[in-house]
Design a protein around this motif. Structure first.
Motif, PDB file in Angstrom:
ATOM      1  N   UNK A   1      42.313  38.502  31.843  1.00 19.35           N
ATOM      2  CA  UNK A   1      43.460  37.374  32.194  1.00 19.35           C
ATOM      3  C   UNK A   1      44.186  38.344  32.621  1.00 19.35           C
ATOM      4  N   UNK A   2      43.723  39.734  32.415  1.00 17.12           N
ATOM      5  CA  UNK A   2      44.893  40.890  32.863  1.00 17.12           C
ATOM      6  C   UNK A   2      44.569  41.004  34.323  1.00 17.12           C
ATOM      7  N   UNK A   3      43.586  40.853  34.678  1.00 18.64           N
ATOM      8  CA  UNK A   3      43.315  40.486  36.318  1.00 18.64           C
ATOM      9  C   UNK A   3      43.695  39.757  37.432  1.00 18.64           C
ATOM     10  N   UNK A   4      43.959  38.688  35.810  1.00 21.99           N
ATOM     11  CA  UNK A   4      45.093  37.419  36.115  1.00 21.99           C
ATOM     12  C   UNK A   4      46.929  38.370  37.339  1.00 21.99           C
ATOM     13  N   UNK A   5      46.717  38.689  36.700  1.00 26.96           N
ATOM     14  CA  UNK A   5      47.954  39.657  36.806  1.00 26.96           C
ATOM     15  C   UNK A   5      47.817  40.371  38.403  1.00 26.96           C
ATOM     16  N   UNK A   6      47.548  40.972  38.609  1.00 26.52           N
ATOM     17  CA  UNK A   6      47.235  41.662  39.672  1.00 26.52           C
ATOM     18  C   UNK A   6      48.833  43.435  39.313  1.00 26.52           C
ATOM     19  N   UNK A   7      47.848  43.681  38.744  1.00 29.00           N
ATOM     20  CA  UNK A   7      48.622  44.810  38.448  1.00 29.00           C
ATOM     21  C   UNK A   7      48.303  45.881  39.327  1.00 29.00           C
ATOM     22  N   UNK A   8      49.361  46.555  39.943  1.00 29.40           N
ATOM     23  CA  UNK A   8      49.746  47.846  41.030  1.00 29.40           C
ATOM     24  C   UNK A   8      48.377  48.891  40.505  1.00 29.40           C
ATOM     25  N   UNK A   9      48.380  48.943  39.542  1.00 34.87           N
ATOM     26  CA  UNK A   9      47.237  50.346  38.865  1.00 34.87           C
ATOM     27  C   UNK A   9      46.007  49.997  38.854  1.00 34.87           C
ATOM     28  N   UNK A  10      46.026  48.386  38.372  1.00 36.96           N
ATOM     29  CA  UNK A  10      44.698  48.089  37.658  1.00 36.96           C
ATOM     30  C   UNK A  10      43.484  47.966  38.954  1.00 36.96           C
ATOM     31  N   UNK A  11      42.713  49.050  39.234  1.00 37.68           N
ATOM     32  CA  UNK A  11      42.269  49.383  40.331  1.00 37.68           C
ATOM     33  C   UNK A  11      40.254  48.961  40.373  1.00 37.68           C
ATOM     34  N   UNK A  12      39.786  48.869  39.099  1.00 38.29           N
ATOM     35  CA  UNK A  12      38.961  47.667  39.508  1.00 38.29           C
ATOM     36  C   UNK A  12      39.055  47.589  38.066  1.00 38.29           C
ATOM     37  N   UNK A  13      36.983  47.100  37.656  1.00 31.10           N
ATOM     38  CA  UNK A  13      37.044  45.839  36.671  1.00 31.10           C
ATOM     39  C   UNK A  13      35.727  45.789  36.285  1.00 31.10           C
ATOM     40  N   UNK A  14      35.169  46.489  35.011  1.00 33.04           N
ATOM     41  CA  UNK A  14      33.316  46.304  34.415  1.00 33.04           C
ATOM     42  C   UNK A  14      33.599  45.075  33.334  1.00 33.04           C
ATOM     43  N   UNK A  15      33.264  44.325  33.594  1.00 32.06           N
ATOM     44  CA  UNK A  15      33.950  43.334  32.329  1.00 32.06           C
ATOM     45  C   UNK A  15      32.342  43.386  31.797  1.00 32.06           C
ATOM     46  N   UNK A  16      31.684  43.275  30.673  1.00 24.26           N
ATOM     47  CA  UNK A  16      30.324  43.078  30.289  1.00 24.26           C
ATOM     48  C   UNK A  16      30.338  42.121  29.534  1.00 24.26           C
ATOM     49  N   UNK A  17      29.215  40.624  29.217  1.00 25.45           N
ATOM     50  CA  UNK A  17      29.528  39.642  28.614  1.00 25.45           C
ATOM     51  C   UNK A  17      30.647  39.245  27.687  1.00 25.45           C
ATOM     52  N   UNK A  18      31.709  38.688  28.969  1.00 25.40           N
ATOM     53  CA  UNK A  18      32.400  38.813  29.314  1.00 25.40           C
ATOM     54  C   UNK A  18      33.255  37.127  28.949  1.00 25.40           C
ATOM     55  N   UNK A  19      32.384  36.600  28.130  1.00 28.23           N
ATOM     56  CA  UNK A  19      32.057  34.578  28.603  1.00 28.23           C
ATOM     57  C   UNK A  19      33.386  34.102  27.549  1.00 28.23           C
ATOM     58  N   UNK A  20      33.501  35.015  26.707  1.00 29.08           N
ATOM     59  CA  UNK A  20      34.334  34.291  25.629  1.00 29.08           C
ATOM     60  C   UNK A  20      35.673  34.612  26.496  1.00 29.08           C
ATOM     61  N   UNK A  21      36.211  35.576  27.362  1.00 30.73           N
ATOM     62  CA  UNK A  21      37.100  35.292  27.240  1.00 30.73           C
ATOM     63  C   UNK A  21      37.998  34.428  28.672  1.00 30.73           C
ATOM     64  N   UNK A  22      36.718  33.568  29.242  1.00 31.97           N
ATOM     65  CA  UNK A  22      37.296  32.135  29.848  1.00 31.97           C
ATOM     66  C   UNK A  22      36.637  31.223  29.209  1.00 31.97           C
ATOM     67  N   UNK A  23      38.146  30.713  29.573  1.00 31.14           N
ATOM     68  CA  UNK A  23      39.086  28.860  29.064  1.00 31.14           C
ATOM     69  C   UNK A  23      37.459  27.685  29.728  1.00 31.14           C
ATOM     70  N   UNK A  24      38.380  27.297  30.892  1.00 32.47           N
ATOM     71  CA  UNK A  24      37.772  26.354  31.826  1.00 32.47           C
ATOM     72  C   UNK A  24      37.542  27.208  33.001  1.00 32.47           C
ATOM     73  N   UNK A  25      35.817  26.876  34.024  1.00 31.49           N
ATOM     74  CA  UNK A  25      35.904  27.220  35.013  1.00 31.49           C
ATOM     75  C   UNK A  25      34.834  26.323  35.475  1.00 31.49           C
ATOM     76  N   UNK A  26      34.774  25.687  36.485  1.00 29.25           N
ATOM     77  CA  UNK A  26      34.074  24.893  36.953  1.00 29.25           C
ATOM     78  C   UNK A  26      34.004  23.778  36.567  1.00 29.25           C
TER      79      UNK A  26
END
Length: 623
Positions: free
Chosen positions: A157-182
């Motif tokens: 959800x944070x990545x969707x905001x495109x915060x200028x300080x958010x330079x990189x992400x490493x989500x591990x096993x992040x599926x419970x953060x996904x609502x609808x995709x494809x």
């Protein structure tokens, strides 16, 4: 979900003579001394949010650092107030690599103020935390988010905001953060194919605490830190025998029936898969932006390998961000990346040497994006690195599935008696004849087919995830079993596993569960992948259409994904039944809402496999 540190085993610590083999032998007090000798630590700092709520934050910075520091940021609903084990490993590793390490509790958890909400308000609290961190005088303005499970899911959800300080992400096993995709609409792993998963039923009992204790709001930082030395505000709830309790009906009273105050569970259990409330929560949906270079870590036997990889594919198709997305898919269960070693086991099956330099990749990724070291993460790193079970080796691809994979269908056949391992069910690539007998079985919700391994997690060991022998359930008459002949050459399935069934029932609504199994030469039947569908959602999650007796319906189940090589002498097997409990909540077959009902009815179900009504598994197979 289960608390997991970045690295439970480090290739090195602050001194070069501490190796991965010896690290696990160090007592917490020694690790703490290592950290305090090498870092300055600020505890229980209240970082202000836009509404005035303060979130409890620990800030760890290398001593004698010159210049401004990049930040590794972890947000969690779990208890890190007394740092130990994985938390200490995370911090020591970050300091060793020249990073500030910041860990923060979500609102409503432990020393953070406010009311708890699942996923921790990533678009507001997460955004505000990044803004605060970027403005600190010791910060270089670049933040990398890191974590597994609940420390990963909020990152989406944070990545969707495109915060200028958010330079990189490493989500591990992040599926419970996904609502609808494809093709997936699991709403944070609450559903698969419209069938509720029970993992959150158990997880929320342990994590949600509507009547939690809190400190007075006017305590200064020094007093908050002092109190935190001897009181972590952690609730100790009564133990529950979930093997018995999980069968309680109605589901709406699963927790309150034990005396629990109403909380998050009661809000979620009544939501349908397409409830608008799912789209107003912290979940990430595929119609949102994405602005962060991301290194994804996923696992074959985790709860949501399918949605995770579907999201990776979705982002790889977007101009502007496609070239900053990479994935690693490992042979492990939920968040067990530290156990990838020279003798890796997944449940009962050994997959040999699955060693992977997790720490090296994590810091190479952060060095590339937070320190602007363009040589740290090689440009020729494969987009997808994945482990093939059976072949027992790491492979690489430019996409998922690999470009060279081809679709192959295996059809279900029988003479009408595919019931159990001892029936006449067959599996091959021949299309069915014009007329072919169907297979019938009885589904009684009071005696469901039990879960044995597979893609699962986080349910208090109620149903351990991983690779286990399925022959106990294949002996049941309510399980249809279809097996191929022994293979004369290896067959490598690398990609999607998509079941299609033609079915009928005398019930208004029922479930159909499908499982792919690798049968060893000695008969051991190891689970590869499984999925399920609630028949009422066969035409989409925005409508519920009941079944009519005598009518045949086509069901395309939510796919699963794998990379598994079926070896010479192995058989490919498919199981079909109507329950997989307690992983998935039972369909009571009434056509009602299930969650508020307590009186099931028996369903008489049928699987068809003639030329006009074929049932099959479509697999991505390597040449």
């Amino acid at each position: 979900m289960k608390r997991a540190g970045l690295l439970l085993l480090l290739t090195s610590l602050v001194t070069s003579d501490v190796s991965a083999e010896t690290y696990s032998k160090y007592a917490p007090e020694i690790l703490e001394k290592m950290l305090r000798d090498s870092a300055t630590i600020e505890e229980k700092v209240l970082v202000p949010m836009r509404d005035g709520v303060g979130l409890s934050t620990t800030i760890i910075r290398p001593k004698n650092a010159t210049g401004k520091l990049p930040i590794i940021f972890v947000r969690t609903p779990y208890n890190f107030q007394q740092m130990k084990g994985g938390e200490l490993a995370n911090a020591v590793a970050a300091v060793k690599h020249g990073y500030a390490y910041v860990e923060q509790n979500e609102r409503g958890r432990y020393y953070s103020q406010g009311e708890f909400e699942l996923l921790g308000h990533p678009r507001t609290d997460g955004y505000d935390a990044l803004t605060w961190l970027a403005k600190q005088e010791w910060s270089n303005g670049k933040v990398g988010t890191l974590g597994c499970s609940s420390t990963a899911e909020w990152q989406l959800g944070l990545a969707s905001m495109k915060h200028p300080a958010h330079a990189a992400a490493i989500p591990m096993a992040s599926g419970a953060g996904i609502g609808r995709v494809g093709r997936f609409q699991e709403q944070g792993n609450w559903y698969t194919g419209g069938v509720p998963r029970t993992l959150f039923f158990v997880w929320l009992y342990g994590v949600d605490n509507p009547l939690r204790a809190q400190l007075p709001q006017d305590l200064d930082a020094a007093m908050r830190a002092r109190v935190g030395k001897y009181n972590d505000l952690a609730a100790t709830k009564p133990k529950v025998d979930w093997t018995k309790r999980i069968a309680h009906l109605p589901l709406t009273e699963l927790l309150t029936g034990m005396g629990e105050p109403p909380g998050t569970y009661e809000k979620l259990i009544v939501r349908k898969p397409n409830d608008p409330a799912w789209f107003k929560s912290g979940l990430y949906h595929d119609n949102e932006d994405w602005g962060v270079p991301t290194l994804w870590f996923n696992s074959w036997y985790d709860v949501s390998s399918g949605p995770n990889i579907e999201l990776f594919n979705n982002l790889r198709a977007r101009p502007g961000i496609a070239d900053t997305q990479y994935a690693v898919i490992a042979p492990n269960t939920h968040c067990q990346f530290a156990k990838l070693d020279s003798n890796t086991k997944i449940g009962d099956r050994s997959v040999g040497d699955a060693s992977f330099d997790v720490e090296g990749q994590v810091f190479a990724w952060f060095d590339r994006w937070l320190k602007n070291d363009k040589t740290a993460f090689a440009d020729n790193t494969p987009r997808v690195r994945y482990f093939t079970i059976g072949e027992n080796k790491w492979n690489a691809a430019t996409q998922w599935p690999p470009r060279e994979a081809k679709k192959l269908r295996f059809y279900l056949h029988s003479d009408g008696k595919a019931n159990s391992l001892y029936g006449d069910g067959r599996l091959d690539q021949k299309e069915p004849a014009a007329t072919e007998a169907s297979d019938k079985f009885t589904y009684d919700p009071t005696v469901p087919v039990q879960t044995i391994g597979g893609n699962d997690c986080c349910n208090g060991a109620l149903t351990p995830g991983g690779i286990y022998d399925q022959r106990v359930i294949e002996a049941r008459q309510d399980v249809l079993v279809y097996s191929s002949e022994k293979l004369t050459a290896p067959l490598t399935v690398t990609g999607w596993v998509t079941p299609v069934l033609h079915v009928s029932s005398d019930a208004k609504d029922t479930d159909f569960a499908v499982k792919l199994v690798d049968v060893m030469p000695d008969g051991t039947a190891y689970i590869v992948a499984d999925t399920i569908i609630r028949a009422r959602y066969r035409d989409g999650y925005d409508k519920e259409v009941m079944m009519q007796p005598g009518e045949t319906y086509r069901l395309q189940l939510t796919p699963n994904t794998t990379s598994t090589q079926f070896g010479v002498g192995h058989r490919i097997r498919v199981e079909v039944t109507s329950s997989n409990f307690p992983k998935f909540a039972r369909n009571l077959n009434t056509g009602g809402d299930n969650v508020s009902e307590s009186k099931p009815v028996v369903a008489h179900n049928e699987v068809h496999h003639s030329a006009k009504t074929p049932s099959f598994l479509e697999l991505d197979v390597m040449p």
